[in-house]
Motif scaffolding. Structure first.
Motif, mmCIF file in Angstrom:
data_model
loop_
_atom_site.group_PDB
_atom_site.id
_atom_site.type_symbol
_atom_site.label_atom_id
_atom_site.label_comp_id
_atom_site.label_asym_id
_atom_site.label_seq_id
_atom_site.Cartn_x
_atom_site.Cartn_y
_atom_site.Cartn_z
ATOM 1 N N LYS A 185 -5.796 20.164 -9.873
ATOM 2 C CA LYS A 185 -4.452 19.678 -9.568
ATOM 3 C C LYS A 185 -4.511 18.456 -8.656
ATOM 4 C CE LYS A 185 -1.873 22.180 -6.839
ATOM 5 N NZ LYS A 185 -1.009 23.283 -6.346
ATOM 6 N N GLY A 186 -3.619 17.526 -8.931
ATOM 7 C CA GLY A 186 -3.576 16.309 -8.117
ATOM 8 C C GLY A 186 -4.432 15.194 -8.673
ATOM 9 N N THR A 187 -5.045 15.409 -9.865
ATOM 10 C CA THR A 187 -5.905 14.374 -10.455
ATOM 11 C C THR A 187 -5.473 14.040 -11.870
ATOM 12 O OG1 THR A 187 -7.467 16.028 -11.279
ATOM 13 C CG2 THR A 187 -7.877 15.139 -9.093
ATOM 14 N N GLY A 188 -4.225 14.323 -12.219
ATOM 15 C CA GLY A 188 -3.778 14.106 -13.589
ATOM 16 C C GLY A 188 -3.347 12.691 -13.893
ATOM 17 N N GLY A 189 -3.373 11.793 -12.924
ATOM 18 C CA GLY A 189 -2.968 10.421 -13.149
ATOM 19 C C GLY A 189 -1.779 10.056 -12.274
ATOM 20 N N PHE A 190 -1.386 8.797 -12.334
ATOM 21 C CA PHE A 190 -0.280 8.288 -11.525
ATOM 22 C C PHE A 190 0.941 8.109 -12.422
ATOM 23 C CE2 PHE A 190 -4.300 6.719 -9.824
ATOM 24 C CZ PHE A 190 -4.252 7.218 -8.534
ATOM 25 N N GLU A 191 2.076 8.628 -11.973
ATOM 26 C CA GLU A 191 3.278 8.542 -12.782
ATOM 27 C C GLU A 191 4.056 7.252 -12.533
ATOM 28 O OE1 GLU A 191 5.729 11.947 -12.416
ATOM 29 O OE2 GLU A 191 4.272 13.304 -13.353
ATOM 30 N N ARG A 192 4.068 6.770 -11.300
ATOM 31 C CA ARG A 192 4.889 5.616 -10.946
ATOM 32 C C ARG A 192 4.075 4.606 -10.152
ATOM 33 N NH1 ARG A 192 8.986 8.237 -7.183
ATOM 34 N NH2 ARG A 192 7.021 9.148 -6.499
ATOM 35 N N HIS A 193 4.609 3.394 -10.084
ATOM 36 C CA HIS A 193 3.979 2.372 -9.242
ATOM 37 C C HIS A 193 3.831 2.880 -7.817
ATOM 38 C CE1 HIS A 193 4.817 -1.517 -11.731
ATOM 39 N NE2 HIS A 193 4.362 -0.532 -12.480
ATOM 40 N N ASP A 194 4.868 3.558 -7.316
ATOM 41 C CA ASP A 194 4.860 3.999 -5.928
ATOM 42 C C ASP A 194 3.723 4.970 -5.631
ATOM 43 O OD1 ASP A 194 7.039 2.430 -5.503
ATOM 44 O OD2 ASP A 194 8.505 4.076 -5.468
ATOM 45 N N ASP A 195 3.321 5.775 -6.652
ATOM 46 C CA ASP A 195 2.227 6.731 -6.436
ATOM 47 C C ASP A 195 0.930 6.006 -6.114
ATOM 48 O OD1 ASP A 195 3.961 8.834 -7.074
ATOM 49 O OD2 ASP A 195 3.489 8.674 -9.213
ATOM 50 N N LEU A 196 0.623 4.979 -6.902
ATOM 51 C CA LEU A 196 -0.608 4.231 -6.679
ATOM 52 C C LEU A 196 -0.497 3.343 -5.451
ATOM 53 C CD1 LEU A 196 -3.434 3.659 -7.539
ATOM 54 C CD2 LEU A 196 -2.580 2.147 -9.347
ATOM 55 N N ARG A 197 0.684 2.779 -5.208
ATOM 56 C CA ARG A 197 0.875 1.975 -3.998
ATOM 57 C C ARG A 197 0.637 2.811 -2.735
ATOM 58 N NH1 ARG A 197 3.666 -2.965 -4.250
ATOM 59 N NH2 ARG A 197 4.385 -3.545 -6.354
ATOM 60 N N ALA A 198 1.078 4.071 -2.775
ATOM 61 C CA ALA A 198 0.887 4.940 -1.607
ATOM 62 C C ALA A 198 -0.589 5.198 -1.357
ATOM 63 C CB ALA A 198 1.632 6.260 -1.819
ATOM 64 N N LEU A 199 -1.352 5.406 -2.433
ATOM 65 C CA LEU A 199 -2.794 5.619 -2.288
ATOM 66 C C LEU A 199 -3.463 4.367 -1.739
ATOM 67 C CD1 LEU A 199 -5.364 7.293 -2.741
ATOM 68 C CD2 LEU A 199 -5.388 6.472 -5.106
ATOM 69 N N LEU A 200 -3.117 3.216 -2.283
ATOM 70 C CA LEU A 200 -3.703 1.960 -1.811
ATOM 71 C C LEU A 200 -3.331 1.708 -0.356
ATOM 72 C CD1 LEU A 200 -2.957 -0.124 -5.019
ATOM 73 C CD2 LEU A 200 -5.245 0.343 -4.111
ATOM 74 N N GLY A 201 -2.105 2.020 0.002
ATOM 75 C CA GLY A 201 -1.686 1.830 1.389
ATOM 76 C C GLY A 201 -2.439 2.725 2.351
ATOM 77 N N ALA A 202 -2.706 3.959 1.913
ATOM 78 C CA ALA A 202 -3.451 4.888 2.769
ATOM 79 C C ALA A 202 -4.866 4.393 3.036
ATOM 80 C CB ALA A 202 -3.481 6.273 2.125
ATOM 81 N N ALA A 203 -5.411 3.593 2.113
ATOM 82 C CA ALA A 203 -6.750 3.028 2.289
ATOM 83 C C ALA A 203 -6.702 1.619 2.874
ATOM 84 C CB ALA A 203 -7.486 3.012 0.942
ATOM 85 N N GLU A 204 -5.526 1.220 3.341
ATOM 86 C CA GLU A 204 -5.332 -0.061 4.023
ATOM 87 C C GLU A 204 -5.486 -1.261 3.095
ATOM 88 O OE1 GLU A 204 -7.371 -0.366 7.798
ATOM 89 O OE2 GLU A 204 -7.336 1.815 8.058
ATOM 90 N N PHE A 205 -4.915 -1.119 1.898
ATOM 91 C CA PHE A 205 -4.823 -2.239 0.961
ATOM 92 C C PHE A 205 -3.358 -2.631 0.799
ATOM 93 C CE2 PHE A 205 -9.064 -1.033 -0.562
ATOM 94 C CZ PHE A 205 -9.628 -2.280 -0.823
ATOM 95 N N GLY A 206 -3.119 -3.927 0.666
ATOM 96 C CA GLY A 206 -1.802 -4.422 0.312
ATOM 97 C C GLY A 206 -1.803 -4.877 -1.134
ATOM 98 N N VAL A 207 -0.703 -4.637 -1.833
ATOM 99 C CA VAL A 207 -0.593 -5.013 -3.249
ATOM 100 C C VAL A 207 -0.002 -6.412 -3.348
ATOM 101 C CG1 VAL A 207 0.458 -4.443 -5.463
ATOM 102 C CG2 VAL A 207 -0.326 -2.605 -3.946
#
Length: 370
Positions: free
Chosen positions: A330-352
């Motif tokens: 669970k939690g590895t089925g993919g990203f549904e929205r832009h915001d899902d991936l943006r949140a992950l990138l933000g947590a790793a200190e990346f800006g889009v």
């Protein structure tokens, strides 16, 4: 269903008639359910046809079942059964003499087709289908069905089973071909000197990029066993034009990624992992980019990251997401929205910096460290 097996019952849902029809029901509905339940059998038959390279043996023509059996080493009595199943599925067809040929819509079964899916079909019907033996456990607990069946996580299993790992890597290479073409079509590599493909498998993605950009160097980062096979294959290819421009670097991408890249790629990597594991991968990439930036002269462009992921928000994407959940949990089925991936990138200190949908269906997130 045979009429001999149909008898009267007085259960609460009504009497079963001699024609097999439940009162108020349609026998075609029952047939549809039976066909769905038999889908696993059909997928295994297709995988065996791929393993035997029947599509390659046919070479665009028609052969009798005996000829196909002789050329593939299959049993003459059993092979016709497989062929008939695949004819009924529309994968093969028969000519006026009863010989078998590949249906026009099934050319991706050939190993030499530019859009070949041969290895991906084997992966789906063998390793992935075996993992679905743990689907009930996944449905009840959210944990990986694969791990329940095989006793170890997916990538650890691949490392212990060279055949399964080889099929998986080849399948990922098949899926990388359209994504690579789409990225080369849309992205300008003129200001890039070195591309680092993190989790790049056998190098199909980076190879396609280098082929269209002769000024580039490429580094493919992946598991040691993957890099060893890919590097050996590269070394054995005499006169290969990319031999001096492409290298393979074994690495634990949760801890360390090769520095020195102007552009880093992560294609279809993050959706295999939980949020926490994804942050670890991205953090390792960010550290490599930061170290690289410190070595650059003032005024030169800083390294960038492109994350390629399909966004799976539609109902039709549920099967894909379920596969990922069964394989990795669970939690590895993919990203549904832009915001899902943006949140992950933000947590790793990346800006889009930008997001673009490619012709392959992937969304390209161009990023830089904050």
């Amino acid at each position: 269903m045979s009429n001999e097996l149909v008898h009267d019952r007085t259960a609460g849902n009504g009497r079963v008639h001699q024609d097999g029809d439940l009162r108020g029901g349609d026998p075609r509905d029952s047939l549809r359910l039976m066909e769905i339940a038999a889908g696993g059998c059909a997928s295994r038959v297709l995988a065996v046809a791929a393993r035997l390279r029947i599509a390659d043996v046919l070479d665009g023509g028609f052969l009798s079942a005996d000829e196909i059996a002789d050329r593939t080493g299959a049993d003459r009595d059993v092979l016709p059964l497989l062929l008939h199943v695949l004819v009924s599925s529309g994968v093969f067809e028969r000519d006026g003499k009863g010989a078998f040929g590949l249906a026009p819509g099934s050319v991706a079964l050939r190993s030499d087709h530019p859009g070949s899916l041969r290895n991906f079909l084997i992966l789906l019907a063998e390793t992935y289908d075996d993992a679905f033996g743990g689907l009930l456990g996944t449905a009840l607990t959210g944990r990986s069905g694969f791990e329940q069946v095989f006793g170890v996580p997916f990538y650890e299993y691949l490392g212990r089973n060279p055949d399964a790992e080889g099929v998986f890597d080849a399948a990922m290479a098949e899926l990388a071909v359209p994504a690579a073409a789409a990225l080369v079509e849309r992205f300008d590599f003129s200001g890039v000197r070195r591309v680092v493909d993190v989790g790049g498998g056998d190098g199909t993605m980076i190879t396609s990029i280098l082929a269209g950009n002769p000024h580039l160097e490429g580094v493919c980062v992946d598991r040691p066993s993957v890099c060893e096979r890919a590097g050996a294959r590269l070394a054995a290819t005499a006169g290969y034009p990319l031999a001096g421009r492409l290298s393979f670097r074994p690495s634990d991408i949760f801890r360390e990624v090769s520095e020195g890249g102007d552009l880093y790629l992560l294609k279809n990597v993050l959706h295999d992992w939980s949020h926490e594991s994804g942050v670890r991968i991205l953090t390792a990439v960010r550290r490599a980019m930061t170290r690289t930036a410190r070595t650059l002269a003032p005024g030169l462009p800083r390294p960038r990251l492109i994350v390629l992921e399909p966004l799976l928000g539609a109902e039709s994407d549920a099967a894909h997401s379920l596969f990922r959940t069964v394989i990795c949990g669970k939690g590895t089925g993919g990203f549904e929205r832009h915001d899902d991936l943006r949140a992950l990138l933000g947590a790793a200190e990346f800006g889009v910096l930008s997001v673009e949908r490619l012709s392959s269906g992937h969304h390209a997130f161009e990023c830089s460290p904050n």
